[in-house]
Design a protein around this motif. Structure first.
Motif: not given
Ligand code: SF4
Length: 659
Positions: A223-228, A545-550, A577-581, A600-602
């Protein structure tokens, strides 16, 4: 596995998994062929029930008829009867020990020793027939543990820990060995690279202790996600282990088309293939023998440092932006690193991913900077300036050894680790007495991550507590390769708790990168922004260092019930824009909830056109109509205080596109 040899110093094999409906023979065959043309050496196909398992024969025959003979792998969850059918057809079956026999209830149960043993006996009874079939048909097997889908039994005794993951696989491996079946590969996947790296390392130790031998390992970050972000997370997890010499086959799980995963796999593997060649040619910098470690490689702990300004100690790692190649630096040029200047208001708007320092070489900045951004200048130029509050010197090794002029606030020493090692007897006493010195370590060696780790380990042994900035240059021109290089080199060190800052550079413009990349899947619009975002993404992926939504999004497969790529992009556009969520987007209700691990949410597909929403592991809205499900997710975020209104519309750095 078929004719393909795996493990035991054979090349690291690359593989992927189809996303089509397994009952759609034509679509699955066509997608498999696209993957094979891209370079897949194995193709995995989901078999949720006996029907799909049986249809694997049609798929295999169709591929053979067209001249494609790559080994096929059946992906099994929950259905031993499907596995037993598939094992007679394909070259390999993958079973998940967390759900092969157990039906997970997400309950924390107490098991007595007798009850625990009774469950192991039940597993033996259900698993042994599959082992016998595999032996009879010469079929290989992957015992593939996932962090998110450990059985209640394992959870009761070990929690969702790397040790629990190891034990989950070992229970099955012991049974297979008792049956004298050894055609086995193992995996320990997690969406968190830290957990994944620790689990694989522990597994190797456990196998050696128990059997005095190791089975081949399949590496992957789930579940690494997409893009960079997907590429960075995968490269950090897989690359760190390959740096350790662990891993025989890899899969990069991206929420993109499966054939797109292959060049990323190849980019990761290529680093080690060329390294092997250099080893054969006698490059002595290849391979470092370490006999003891001053830290545990099985759990995260940050190297102990004192703080210098906002570096080291308890501070999150800093980001240094490299503007050496920039022409004249204007306020507008800083937008790329998180500082937006409003001329009318004469104010700076500072983003969540704003660099902390900017290195300009010998260029002076002739306008007032925001207070959170400090300038690094080459030492000789710094000597000519008067600003001692926001401009700091960068020393080369010789300058540092010879100079008597230092900043009272902070001094940066850039050192190549090879030279550092040569000069360490003079350097270490000098560093020891420099309490406002920050070390910036770089390496041009082919195994630079190992070289840097060796030097930082030595600093730990010497009890040198100055902060260390991890400096990485890439000479790769392809954007994907740059991400892989930065993520592996820097990410691996941050996973070991060794970095107090990150400084990336590539000495090229965005135009050079696009022209030079024949096979890029990501484009760079602005090189400074690319480097800055990559640095912050690496720190986020290693959770320092958390700077954005994961986003934790599955790659999709034949079980997927909606367009995962499109939905992920839509959810991202509303929530970036939900940093850290942490938001999980999962294709099916069968595996999705388990695999979401620590989201946190699915947002989970639960039937055709239906979505189930989760808060943590708890269902909060069932069977929501897919048309309104994204809005319902936003409502859920609002109800739980996780929502803030977006301030400005962010422009995305990367364009995701299939080439
Ligand atoms: S979670 Fe995604 S990848 Fe995993 S089985 Fe379900 S749909 Fe397939």
């Amino acid at each position: 596995m078929g004719d393909l040899l795996l493990g035991n110093f054979h090349p690291i094999r690359v593989q992927t998994m189809t996303t089509t409906d397994t009952m759609d023979t034509l679509a699955t065959v066509e997608q498999s062929i696209r993957c094979i043309h891209a370079g897949a050496e194995m193709v995995r196909i989901t078999a949720p029930s006996k029907n799909e398992a049986e249809n694997l024969l049609k798929i295999k025959n169709a591929l053979h008829a067209k001249g494609y003979h790559v080994p096929l792998i059946a992906d099994i969850h929950f259905t031993p009867n499907a596995a037993e059918v598939a094992a007679r057809i394909v070259e390999k079956v993958r079973v998940n020990p967390g759900n092969y026999v157990d039906k997970k209830k997400f309950e924390l149960l107490e098991y007595s020793n007798t009850e625990y043993q009774a469950e192991i006996d039940r597993i033996r009874e259900r698993f042994t027939p599959l082992v016998s079939i595999c032996k009879q048909y010469g079929t290989a097997m992957r015992i593939g543990t996932n962090h998110g889908s450990l059985s209640d039994r394992i959870m009761s005794r070990y929690g969702d820990t790397p040790l629990g993951m190891v034990e989950s696989a070992m229970e099955f491996l012991r049974i297979a060995r008792d049956e004298n079946y050894h055609n086995i590969v193992l995996s320990m996947k997690s969406s968190n690279p830290q957990v994944m790296v620790h689990a694989y390392r522990l597994l190797v130790v456990q196998m050696l202790e128990e059997f005095r031998e190791c089975y081949p390992l399949h590496l992957g970050v789930t579940e690494a996600g997409d893009g960079e972000d997907g590429r960075i997370k995968s490269a950090i997890g897989i690359g760190t282990l390959l740096e350790d010499g662990i891993g025989d086959t890899i899969r990069v799980s991206l929420t993109e088309d499966p054939e797109v995963e292959i060049p990323v796999c190849q980019g990761i593997v290529q680093r080690y293939t060329s390294r092997r060649k250099e080893a054969v040619l006698g490059d002595t910098t290849n391979g470092i023998e370490i006999t003891s470690l001053p830290y545990s490689p099985f759990e995260y702990s940050r190297r102990e440092t004192f703080s210098v300004l906002n570096m080291g100690g308890k501070y999150v790692p800093v980001v240094i932006a490299d503007y050496l190649e920039e022409g004249t630096i204007t306020p507008e040029a800083l937008a790329a690193i998180g500082y937006n200047y409003n001329k009318d208001l004469d104010k700076w708007n500072i983003g969540d991913a704003a660099a902390d320092y900017i290195y300009t070489g010998d260029k002076l900045i002739n306008f007032a900077l925001p207070g959170t951004l400090k300038v690094l200048l080459n030492y000789k130029t710094w000597m000519l300036t008067n600003d001692r509050q926001s401009v700091y010197p960068v020393f080369q090794l010789d300058e540092f050894m010879e100079s008597n002029n230092f900043s009272a606030a902070v001094n940066f020493l850039v050192a190549d680790v090879q030279r550092f090692k040569l000069m360490k007897h003079q350097l270490i006493p000098r560093i020891r007495e420099s309490k406002n010195l920050v070390l910036c370590l770089e390496s041009a060696a082919i195994n630079s991550m190992q070289q840097m780790r060796e030097v930082i380990t030595e600093l730990m042994e010497e009890e040198i507590k100055n902060p260390v900035i991890i400096c990485i240059e890439t000479k790769n021109k392809a954007v994907d390769d740059q991400l892989i290089h930065f993520a592996t080199e820097a990410g691996g060190l941050f996973l070991e708790g060794m970095g107090d800052g990150i400084w990336l550079w590539n000495n090229m413009t965005e135009t050079e990168q696009i022209i030079a990349t024949g096979r890029t899947y990501l484009e760079v619009k602005n090189n400074n922004q690319f480097l800055n975002n990559t640095a912050f993404s690496i720190l986020q992926a290693v959770r320092t260092r958390i700077s954005k939504t994961e986003y934790i999004s599955c790659p999709s497969c034949g079980r997927t019930l909606f367009d995962l790529q499109e939905t992920t992009a839509r959810i991202r556009s509303y929530t970036h824009h939900l940093k850290g969520v942490k938001i999980a987007i999962m294709g099916c209700i069968v595996n999705g909830p388990g695999e979401m691990a620590d989201a946190d949410f699915g947002y989970v597909g639960s039937g055709p056109g239906k979505i189930t929403l989760y808060k943590g592991k708890e269902v909060v809205k069932r069977s929501v109509n897919a048309d309104v499900a994204v809005q319902e997710l936003i409502n859920l975020l609002k109800e739980n205080g996780a929502w803030i209104e977006p301030e400005v519309k962010n422009s995305l750095t990367f364009l995701s596109s299939s080439a």
